[in-house]
Motif scaffolding. Structure first.
Motif, PDB file in Angstrom:
ATOM      1  N   LEU A  65      33.409  12.425  14.631  1.00 36.76           N
ATOM      2  CA  LEU A  65      33.434  13.882  14.529  1.00 36.76           C
ATOM      3  C   LEU A  65      32.008  14.370  14.308  1.00 36.76           C
ATOM      4  CD1 LEU A  65      36.467  14.024  12.067  1.00 36.76           C
ATOM      5  CD2 LEU A  65      36.545  14.234  14.556  1.00 36.76           C
ATOM      6  N   VAL A  66      31.500  15.168  15.255  1.00 38.59           N
ATOM      7  CA  VAL A  66      30.101  15.604  15.229  1.00 38.59           C
ATOM      8  C   VAL A  66      30.047  17.110  15.005  1.00 38.59           C
ATOM      9  CG1 VAL A  66      27.884  15.517  16.411  1.00 38.59           C
ATOM     10  CG2 VAL A  66      29.634  13.790  16.935  1.00 38.59           C
ATOM     11  N   PRO A  67      29.500  17.568  13.870  1.00 40.63           N
ATOM     12  CA  PRO A  67      29.446  19.000  13.575  1.00 40.63           C
ATOM     13  C   PRO A  67      28.299  19.692  14.282  1.00 40.63           C
ATOM     14  CG  PRO A  67      28.413  17.809  11.804  1.00 40.63           C
ATOM     15  CD  PRO A  67      28.921  16.766  12.783  1.00 40.63           C
ATOM     16  N   GLY A  68      28.308  21.013  14.225  1.00 37.88           N
ATOM     17  CA  GLY A  68      27.239  21.815  14.809  1.00 37.88           C
ATOM     18  C   GLY A  68      26.408  22.504  13.746  1.00 37.88           C
ATOM     19  N   TRP A  69      25.625  23.455  14.182  1.00 37.60           N
ATOM     20  CA  TRP A  69      24.741  24.226  13.297  1.00 37.60           C
ATOM     21  C   TRP A  69      25.384  25.577  13.009  1.00 37.60           C
ATOM     22  CZ3 TRP A  69      22.263  28.957  13.563  1.00 37.60           C
ATOM     23  CH2 TRP A  69      21.234  29.169  12.628  1.00 37.60           C
ATOM     24  N   PRO A  70      25.347  26.097  11.772  1.00 34.93           N
ATOM     25  CA  PRO A  70      24.714  25.512  10.598  1.00 34.93           C
ATOM     26  C   PRO A  70      25.756  24.918   9.653  1.00 34.93           C
ATOM     27  CG  PRO A  70      24.957  27.880  10.290  1.00 34.93           C
ATOM     28  CD  PRO A  70      25.678  27.516  11.569  1.00 34.93           C
ATOM     29  N   GLN A  71      26.324  23.798  10.022  1.00 32.30           N
ATOM     30  CA  GLN A  71      27.346  23.160   9.193  1.00 32.30           C
ATOM     31  C   GLN A  71      26.981  21.712   8.926  1.00 32.30           C
ATOM     32  OE1 GLN A  71      30.535  24.752  11.949  1.00 32.30           O
ATOM     33  NE2 GLN A  71      31.582  25.100  10.011  1.00 32.30           N
ATOM     34  N   THR A  72      27.873  21.006   8.237  1.00 32.65           N
ATOM     35  CA  THR A  72      27.711  19.589   7.937  1.00 32.65           C
ATOM     36  C   THR A  72      29.035  18.890   8.240  1.00 32.65           C
ATOM     37  OG1 THR A  72      28.501  19.719   5.643  1.00 32.65           O
ATOM     38  CG2 THR A  72      26.160  20.224   6.030  1.00 32.65           C
ATOM     39  N   TRP A  73      29.112  17.625   7.880  1.00 28.78           N
ATOM     40  CA  TRP A  73      30.334  16.846   8.087  1.00 28.78           C
ATOM     41  C   TRP A  73      31.563  17.536   7.490  1.00 28.78           C
ATOM     42  CZ3 TRP A  73      33.691  15.148   4.353  1.00 28.78           C
ATOM     43  CH2 TRP A  73      33.259  15.255   3.023  1.00 28.78           C
ATOM     44  N   PHE A  74      31.365  18.370   6.451  1.00 30.16           N
ATOM     45  CA  PHE A  74      32.488  18.943   5.704  1.00 30.16           C
ATOM     46  C   PHE A  74      33.339  19.881   6.544  1.00 30.16           C
ATOM     47  CE2 PHE A  74      34.211  21.714   2.196  1.00 30.16           C
ATOM     48  CZ  PHE A  74      34.976  20.723   1.588  1.00 30.16           C
ATOM     49  N   THR A  75      32.805  20.375   7.663  1.00 24.55           N
ATOM     50  CA  THR A  75      33.607  21.237   8.528  1.00 24.55           C
ATOM     51  C   THR A  75      34.815  20.507   9.104  1.00 24.55           C
ATOM     52  OG1 THR A  75      33.513  22.803  10.370  1.00 24.55           O
ATOM     53  CG2 THR A  75      32.342  20.732  10.652  1.00 24.55           C
ATOM     54  N   TRP A  76      34.787  19.167   9.070  1.00 25.93           N
ATOM     55  CA  TRP A  76      35.876  18.350   9.632  1.00 25.93           C
ATOM     56  C   TRP A  76      36.929  17.973   8.600  1.00 25.93           C
ATOM     57  CZ3 TRP A  76      35.909  18.440  14.671  1.00 25.93           C
ATOM     58  CH2 TRP A  76      34.705  18.517  15.379  1.00 25.93           C
ATOM     59  N   ARG A  77      36.859  18.503   7.379  1.00 28.58           N
ATOM     60  CA  ARG A  77      37.708  18.022   6.294  1.00 28.58           C
ATOM     61  C   ARG A  77      39.192  18.079   6.645  1.00 28.58           C
ATOM     62  NH1 ARG A  77      35.602  22.840   5.584  1.00 28.58           N
ATOM     63  NH2 ARG A  77      36.809  24.615   4.784  1.00 28.58           N
ATOM     64  N   HIS A  78      39.652  19.191   7.233  1.00 33.91           N
ATOM     65  CA  HIS A  78      41.074  19.299   7.591  1.00 33.91           C
ATOM     66  C   HIS A  78      41.418  18.348   8.732  1.00 33.91           C
ATOM     67  CE1 HIS A  78      41.442  22.873   5.090  1.00 33.91           C
ATOM     68  NE2 HIS A  78      40.415  23.416   5.715  1.00 33.91           N
ATOM     69  N   ILE A  79      40.529  18.252   9.707  1.00 28.62           N
ATOM     70  CA  ILE A  79      40.779  17.400  10.867  1.00 28.62           C
ATOM     71  C   ILE A  79      40.804  15.943  10.447  1.00 28.62           C
ATOM     72  CG2 ILE A  79      40.080  16.910  13.233  1.00 28.62           C
ATOM     73  CD1 ILE A  79      40.785  19.905  12.533  1.00 28.62           C
ATOM     74  N   MET A  80      39.966  15.563   9.504  1.00 33.00           N
ATOM     75  CA  MET A  80      39.977  14.196   8.990  1.00 33.00           C
ATOM     76  C   MET A  80      41.348  13.843   8.424  1.00 33.00           C
ATOM     77  SD  MET A  80      36.281  13.972   7.049  1.00 33.00           S
ATOM     78  CE  MET A  80      36.474  12.247   6.601  1.00 33.00           C
ATOM     79  N   CYS A 104      27.841   9.348   6.700  1.00 36.96           N
ATOM     80  CA  CYS A 104      29.119   9.726   7.282  1.00 36.96           C
ATOM     81  C   CYS A 104      30.215   9.577   6.233  1.00 36.96           C
ATOM     82  CB  CYS A 104      29.449   8.903   8.525  1.00 36.96           C
ATOM     83  SG  CYS A 104      29.559   7.130   8.249  1.00 36.96           S
ATOM     84  N   ALA A 105      31.263  10.366   6.394  1.00 39.73           N
ATOM     85  CA  ALA A 105      32.447  10.281   5.549  1.00 39.73           C
ATOM     86  C   ALA A 105      33.560   9.675   6.391  1.00 39.73           C
ATOM     87  CB  ALA A 105      32.846  11.654   5.035  1.00 39.73           C
ATOM     88  N   VAL A 106      34.240   8.685   5.848  1.00 43.77           N
ATOM     89  CA  VAL A 106      35.232   7.923   6.606  1.00 43.77           C
ATOM     90  C   VAL A 106      36.576   8.008   5.900  1.00 43.77           C
ATOM     91  CG1 VAL A 106      35.813   5.664   7.580  1.00 43.77           C
ATOM     92  CG2 VAL A 106      33.414   6.367   7.392  1.00 43.77           C
ATOM     93  N   MET A 107      37.624   8.210   6.695  1.00 45.67           N
ATOM     94  CA  MET A 107      38.970   8.347   6.140  1.00 45.67           C
ATOM     95  C   MET A 107      39.981   7.800   7.138  1.00 45.67           C
ATOM     96  SD  MET A 107      40.808  11.899   4.915  1.00 45.67           S
ATOM     97  CE  MET A 107      42.444  11.911   4.177  1.00 45.67           C
ATOM     98  N   ALA A 156      38.979   8.513  10.908  1.00 41.59           N
ATOM     99  CA  ALA A 156      38.132   9.678  11.143  1.00 41.59           C
ATOM    100  C   ALA A 156      36.763   9.421  10.537  1.00 41.59           C
ATOM    101  CB  ALA A 156      38.761  10.923  10.530  1.00 41.59           C
ATOM    102  N   ILE A 157      35.712   9.580  11.353  1.00 45.71           N
ATOM    103  CA  ILE A 157      34.337   9.349  10.907  1.00 45.71           C
ATOM    104  C   ILE A 157      33.563  10.641  11.128  1.00 45.71           C
ATOM    105  CG2 ILE A 157      32.256   7.957  11.220  1.00 45.71           C
ATOM    106  CD1 ILE A 157      34.213   5.820  12.501  1.00 45.71           C
ATOM    107  N   ALA A 158      33.395  11.412  10.059  1.00 47.72           N
ATOM    108  CA  ALA A 158      32.677  12.689  10.135  1.00 47.72           C
ATOM    109  C   ALA A 158      31.227  12.447   9.750  1.00 47.72           C
ATOM    110  CB  ALA A 158      33.322  13.722   9.219  1.00 47.72           C
ATOM    111  N   VAL A 159      30.325  12.690  10.677  1.00 42.89           N
ATOM    112  CA  VAL A 159      28.936  12.325  10.488  1.00 42.89           C
ATOM    113  C   VAL A 159      28.069  13.540  10.179  1.00 42.89           C
ATOM    114  CG1 VAL A 159      28.345  12.555  12.942  1.00 42.89           C
ATOM    115  CG2 VAL A 159      27.038  10.970  11.512  1.00 42.89           C
ATOM    116  N   ASP A 160      27.023  13.315   9.399  1.00 43.28           N
ATOM    117  CA  ASP A 160      25.905  14.243   9.302  1.00 43.28           C
ATOM    118  C   ASP A 160      24.863  13.764  10.308  1.00 43.28           C
ATOM    119  OD1 ASP A 160      26.658  16.098   7.332  1.00 43.28           O
ATOM    120  OD2 ASP A 160      26.042  14.755   5.703  1.00 43.28           O
ATOM    121  N   PRO A 161      24.715  14.422  11.457  1.00 42.87           N
ATOM    122  CA  PRO A 161      23.694  13.981  12.409  1.00 42.87           C
ATOM    123  C   PRO A 161      22.300  14.034  11.795  1.00 42.87           C
ATOM    124  CG  PRO A 161      25.209  15.542  13.432  1.00 42.87           C
ATOM    125  CD  PRO A 161      25.477  15.571  11.957  1.00 42.87           C
ATOM    126  N   PRO A 162      21.312  13.368  12.407  1.00 43.43           N
ATOM    127  CA  PRO A 162      19.953  13.392  11.864  1.00 43.43           C
ATOM    128  C   PRO A 162      19.511  14.817  11.516  1.00 43.43           C
ATOM    129  CG  PRO A 162      20.058  11.911  13.736  1.00 43.43           C
ATOM    130  CD  PRO A 162      21.397  12.580  13.655  1.00 43.43           C
TER     131      PRO A 162
END
Length: 294
Positions: A40-55, A29-32, A65-71
């Motif tokens: 912050l839980v992303p969908g397919w086909p993305q990763t935690w980086f889709t939350w960069r602006h929201i973070m 996870c990326a924490v800021m 803000a905790i943007a996670v890469d789910p399993p």
């Protein structure tokens, strides 16, 4: 495309990348920020980086803000099993507990909306407020139709294809860019704002396709779980966000009988990848909804 990620955040942003072991599997996870936690839980086909602006918006407003890469996603491990939303919800809840957060708020996009709903239903005492965006939830919404014109099926056809065993990997391996670019091109309205190269790179790594498809292959189990969850509507305040050129009011309609304190909004001039395409409007709605007390 790691240069795109490193170029977006500066040292002043103070983003930390953390790796937590849950059941022997590594979760990234990326924490800021500093304040009440928001997962912050992303969908397919993305990763935690889709939350960069929201973070950045959350951190500036006094949240963590905790943007996670789910399993199976991004820099997290890719186990062979455990992709139904109940299993993923438990992993992410354990992640938050290990990070020291027993109470938190959750925002989920696309498949992340499926997971966020499961978390809110399975751990209602932990989640204070819930934001769900740009999806319908298996077991809560009717199954998508098959005999419709192609232009009406642009957001739905992959549900069947991605559930097939082995064939998608056989057809797509080595052609990840062609397959995923189709999604980003067709599902977005403001394509230039979507970091597609970052996600294509992530899903081209060994095992990433299989893990992404595993969420779809687990849909029957997720539906079974959601039929049980739907017997008890969510009690925490819930915000359902759709995009004008994608799901529109479908997130709200999906949750109408499944959340007792529900608000809905449609973001205009926006496609499916709302956290990137229209992050300004998305952040505005989210910050007005979240509780500063966590």
């Amino acid at each position: 495309m790691t240069h795109q990620i490193s170029a977006f955040f500066t040292a002043a942003d103070a983003v930390s990348h953390q790796y937590v072991q849950v059941d022997g599997k590594r979760i990234h996870c990326a924490v800021m920020g500093d304040g009440p936690p928001v997962l912050l839980v992303p969908g397919w086909p993305q990763t935690w980086f889709t939350w960069r602006h929201i973070m950045k918006s959350l951190a500036q407003a006094g949240y963590t803000a905790i943007a996670v890469d789910p399993p199976g996603t991004g820099d997290s491990d890719r186990p062979a099993h455990g992709y139904d939303t109940g299993a993923v919800a438990r992993v992410l809840h354990c992640l938050m507990e290990q990070l020291g957060h027993t109470v938190y708020q959750v925002i989920g996009h696309d498949i992340g909306m499926w997971v966020a709903y499961a978390m809110a239903s399975d751990y209602p005492d932990a989640i204070r407020r819930l934001v769900l965006t740009e999806a319908v939830i298996p077991g809560l919404a009717p199954a998508p139709p098959i005999f419709v014109p192609p232009e009406d099926n642009i957001f739905l056809w992959h549900f069947l294809f991605n559930q097939l065993h082995d064939l998608p990997e056989a057809l797509i391996t080595g052609r990840e860019r062609a397959y995923l670019s189709f999604m980003f091109d067709k599902w977005s309205h403001r394509r230039d704002r979507v970091a597609a190269d970052v996600y294509i790179d992530a899903y081209s790594s060994p095992g990433a396709l299989r893990a992404g498809f595993a969420y779809y292959r687990a849909i029957p189990e997720t539906i079974r779980q959601n039929l049980e969850r739907s017997k008890t509507p969510l009690c925490m305040p819930t915000l359902a966000i759709g995009a004008e050129h994608a799901t529109r009011d479908a997130p709200l309609v999906t949750m109408r009988d499944n959340a007792s304190d529900l608000t809905g909004v449609i973001i205009p001039d926006c496609g499916h990848f709302v956290t990137e395409e229209c992050h300004e409007a998305f952040s505005e709605h989210v910050l007005a909804f979240l509780s500063p007390q966590g």
